[in-house]
Design an enzyme around this catalytic site. Sequence first.
Site, PDB file in Angstrom:
ATOM      1  N   ASP A  98       0.890  -0.959  -0.233  1.00  0.00           N
ATOM      2  CA  ASP A  98      -0.186  -0.074  -0.073  1.00  0.00           C
ATOM      3  C   ASP A  98       0.739   1.317   0.022  1.00  0.00           C
ATOM      4  O   ASP A  98       1.850   1.177  -0.553  1.00  0.00           O
ATOM      5  CB  ASP A  98      -1.001  -0.143   1.337  1.00  0.00           C
ATOM      6  CG  ASP A  98      -2.448   0.503   0.963  1.00  0.00           C
ATOM      7  OD1 ASP A  98      -2.430   1.825   0.837  1.00  0.00           O
ATOM      8  OD2 ASP A  98      -3.253  -0.133   0.831  1.00  0.00           O
TER       9      ASP A  98
ATOM     10  N   HIS B 250      -3.525   5.932   3.625  1.00  0.00           N
ATOM     11  CA  HIS B 250      -4.392   4.726   3.229  1.00  0.00           C
ATOM     12  C   HIS B 250      -3.757   3.493   4.014  1.00  0.00           C
ATOM     13  O   HIS B 250      -4.685   2.658   4.323  1.00  0.00           O
ATOM     14  CB  HIS B 250      -4.561   4.826   1.775  1.00  0.00           C
ATOM     15  CG  HIS B 250      -5.535   3.615   1.211  1.00  0.00           C
ATOM     16  ND1 HIS B 250      -5.004   2.278   1.003  1.00  0.00           N
ATOM     17  CD2 HIS B 250      -6.892   3.751   0.983  1.00  0.00           C
ATOM     18  CE1 HIS B 250      -5.936   1.746   0.594  1.00  0.00           C
ATOM     19  NE2 HIS B 250      -7.018   2.698   0.611  1.00  0.00           N
TER      20      HIS B 250
ATOM     21  N   SER C  23     -11.491  -1.239   0.144  1.00  0.00           N
ATOM     22  CA  SER C  23     -10.213  -1.380   0.614  1.00  0.00           C
ATOM     23  C   SER C  23     -10.097  -1.925   2.085  1.00  0.00           C
ATOM     24  O   SER C  23      -9.453  -2.632   2.681  1.00  0.00           O
ATOM     25  CB  SER C  23      -9.387  -0.186   0.699  1.00  0.00           C
ATOM     26  OG  SER C  23      -8.988   0.399  -0.675  1.00  0.00           O
TER      27      SER C  23
END
Length: 682
Positions: free
Chosen positions: A268, A312, A504
């Site tokens: 990520d 994120h 996600s």
Amino acid sequence: MMTPKLKQTALVSGLALAFLGAAALIQSEQPSEQRAVIIQGSDLAALTAAVQSVGGEVTHELGIIKAVGARLSPTQLEAIKERDGIRRIYADSDLSTSSASAEPDCRYLNAEPLMKIGGDKIEWEVYNNGAVDRYLNSVVAIWPKANGDIEELKFHEKLFKGAMPGVSATFARPQWQIAADKAKLKAGGKEKIEIKFEEHPVTDQQGYELRLFFNDGCSIDFPPPPEVLFAGDSDKHAKRSYIATLVDAEDLHWQGIDGKGVGVAVIDTGIWGDKSVYLSEDPYGNERILAQYDAIENKTLDYKKESDGNGHGTHVSSIVVSSRRKSGEFNGIAPNANLIGVRAFDDDGQGSYANAIRALDWVVAHKDAYNIRVLNLSFSAEPQSFYWDDPLNQAVMAAWQAGIVVVASAGNEGPDPMTVGVPGNVPYVITVGAMTDSVTPADASDDTLASFSSAGPTVEGFVKPEILAPGGHIRGLMSKDKRLGKRHPEFHDADEYFTMSGTSQSAAVVSGVAALIVQADPTLTPDDVKCRLMASARPRVDASGNLAYSIFQQGAGLVDAYAAVYDQTWDCANQDLDIATDLSGDNHFLGRANQDENGDYYIIGMDGYLWSKGYLWSKGYLWSKGYLWSKGYLWSKGYLWSKTDLESDGYLWSKVNLLNNGYLWTKTLNEAAAINAWVPQE
């Protein structure tokens, strides 16, 4: 908190005492205490040596299954579990023509992690989630001396009334004041055991021990083993995330199934490193970030380094492993798992195929060093070829073949069909869509499929996603100074929590569940884990028992962590597929989804699963635990692809010109990929 040196000294001393204690027990145990077991591994000589090293007796050589039969005492049995090369240990049960189980199935018995203390009594709730009534046989109790005598014990009705002095007691028939058949824990029900004392009871729950024995040999213990959980809240700012409760993982945590020893890699934007103790440390204060790698710069990082400028990756990682807890409930699904951070996306959440593939290459190369069993991929790109021609997908398939459970997000391009992205379109991996609890986690009746969740089928005719997980307004860790926190300050609590929606987040939930499954049974292959996740999932159904959402929207249904860990289903995933010949290019595969002349999607060979592109967002449906698939998991099977299939009547893949004509990949492999796009909270 203990210093590292003190921790190490205490550990060494503890191990030495444990070894001496075990040796003394082994010498004192009698032959009559030995059990017959079957021990499976990879080498008969090594298995024989392992049995002999703990003082056991080898009784059989079972080369056909690479195992030995042995007789071991309880202490020897515990000792051999720590030896290298032990794959599985089974009880060597007697055979008979009856269908009776050799040992009771106790997995459906559960209890509240905390008791209620007030007035002159304590209360503790126990649950029977199974389909069979359980009958209480006896109760063993230990209590603080300051409580005085036990004056009354109730289990629905009064079992005992009188005076039971001391600090420990066993309550059993014939002293009970009710008939034995009334001391019942009903199937699907709960019961409260209540003990009244002479004095006001001590409020420290560590002073109590209760054990309930049932007629079939099962029992329930209080307190649960992990003492750290009794602290309740990890800190004064902790909040509930509810995801562990939504997917039924909380009870597993109390059983010690919390991801311990399992390495989870997250490709990520990076992770927060040691800036958040709940990411960097497990519930017991041990460091659990094993490594960090920057695929963009092609270099390893200090494992404590803060590598996430976007936020994120941190948010996703916290959903998997956060050790923060509120009221005893962990924010993360696998709070004791180890974390391996891999940065392949920049501060804007953008990346390239080349960097993502390099990240995958590093993960596979280091899987044994860090025991990487689960890989989370919460990113996507638009499919530009058949799955087998996509180089990123090829790398993902190689990771699956290497024994890593790959979990991918479906994408946030829903609700239209055929919107699942790369690498979620790989038929082998576990692709996850999103549901939302409508901000009422205690009320399942208003749960819905998230409107942004990408739907299948894929161009090659595979049903995607395979499973759903919570993905609406998910609370996770993130600094307010990160790119996402600055862009959306209204969703940050100014402490460490940030709220996001997307597939996600739902993928991260399933990655955590996969870590629990692997911890419970390390011998499972990725195909096995996928099978159990699907077989135990709960599809959304209407009042008539029909699917409320299409199979192309919800797959097998909502993930159920508890059921998946204890599920025993085999061979229901990736049937008729061959990843080795797929990767070699010798064979490729198509799914069983198709599109008819009306534009409706259906499954070849299965009636009743037609989808006319409609979207049902109505509330009032249920997550079914017992949905009966009419033909098993036929829709998860594949079959061999050939060029003639592209020209067969009505097959949907024959209508996609882009994929028929092929796609020219650039020589630099700089096709764009990105973490899943921001969607409104839902």
